[in-house]
Enzyme design. Sequence first.
Site, mmCIF file in Angstrom:
data_model
loop_
_atom_site.group_PDB
_atom_site.id
_atom_site.type_symbol
_atom_site.label_atom_id
_atom_site.label_comp_id
_atom_site.label_asym_id
_atom_site.label_seq_id
_atom_site.Cartn_x
_atom_site.Cartn_y
_atom_site.Cartn_z
ATOM 1 N N HIS A 1 0.822 -1.209 0.000
ATOM 2 C CA HIS A 1 0.000 0.000 0.000
ATOM 3 C C HIS A 1 0.859 1.264 0.000
ATOM 4 O O HIS A 1 0.357 2.344 0.301
ATOM 5 C CB HIS A 1 -0.902 0.019 1.229
ATOM 6 C CG HIS A 1 -1.750 -1.200 1.380
ATOM 7 N ND1 HIS A 1 -2.576 -1.642 0.375
ATOM 8 C CD2 HIS A 1 -1.883 -2.083 2.412
ATOM 9 C CE1 HIS A 1 -3.204 -2.749 0.789
ATOM 10 N NE2 HIS A 1 -2.783 -3.031 2.007
ATOM 11 N N HIS B 1 -7.156 -4.399 -0.833
ATOM 12 C CA HIS B 1 -6.516 -5.702 -1.046
ATOM 13 C C HIS B 1 -7.136 -6.422 -2.245
ATOM 14 O O HIS B 1 -6.864 -7.598 -2.469
ATOM 15 C CB HIS B 1 -6.668 -6.587 0.191
ATOM 16 C CG HIS B 1 -6.182 -5.959 1.442
ATOM 17 N ND1 HIS B 1 -7.022 -5.270 2.302
ATOM 18 C CD2 HIS B 1 -4.947 -5.897 1.983
ATOM 19 C CE1 HIS B 1 -6.315 -4.815 3.319
ATOM 20 N NE2 HIS B 1 -5.062 -5.169 3.156
#
Length: 330
Positions: free
Chosen positions: A56, A218
């Site tokens: 991320h 995700h």
Amino acid sequence: MKKLINSVDSVVTDALTGIAAAHPSLRVDLDNKIIFRASGPRPGKVGLVSGGGSGHEPLHGGFVGYGMLDAACPGEVFTSPVPDQMIEATKGVHGGAGVLHIVKNYTGDVFNFEMAAELCGDEGVEVVSVLVNDDVAVQDSLYTAGRRGTGATLFVEKIAGALAETGASLADVARTGREVNERSRSFGVALTPCTVPAAGKPTFELTESEIELGIGIHGEPGRTRAAHAEAREIVRVAMDAINDDLPLSGDLLVLVNGMGGTPLMELYIAYAEVAAYLKEKGATAVRSLVGNYVTSLDMQGFSVTTCALTEELTRLWDAPVETPGLRWGR
């Protein structure tokens, strides 16, 4: 799928090695996989720790530094860090005023941070947690009970971090972090899936004419799949979802965030549509960010996060910050 890596097994360690080499203001503990401020804890200052799965970036390690986090714990790709990391990070930033954990609402993160906080408390370190759950797309997902934590994590880290720099108490820093979360809402859209290095193939499938509305960071499913459309139509879906949950008005902080694979040009196109939508609602983006801040590896897509500002929150947002991923005022 081509990846710029040495080995699937060393992706996170190799990335941390690069972070250490690129940023002398940081100290990277490769054994425990923790990113610290090189200056160490400041006596009397509340320490801020966050973390989550890698993939991320720049969240969270890119936000370690003056005005934001004191340490970040990166897990393996899309996998929560373990309690041992969090314990070492918490003890490593403790300057006597307690430590704030900023936790995205994913089951593994929540469980492991709770365990770490309890064990640190047993050793005399006061820990308080702020849970970030800003995503309006879905109530529950593959990774969560309740709403997911996404773009507002950046807002909480920045604003709570600014307050901590002033010497504010742990209770006040936590209260402000929770206020930011309560005033923030997010919605994400995927144009393509992402590819986790260990898998070597996309995490899900979208046809050339499909997009996923309400995607998670995700690659978790969103609300629905829809036909690809013009940017203004896609942005309106995202903004309607946010506005339906918390009506948009007054002065706002707005993030148009890239998911890792979207050209900046396209993100500015999206921002223009966000600004036009806000004008219709009588709201104004008085502060804004456009770029890759909370990504999902190489996913093409974007997310929008809004936060209803107060005079105090605006002042804290504007306060100086010096991190690899965010920098102004110093």
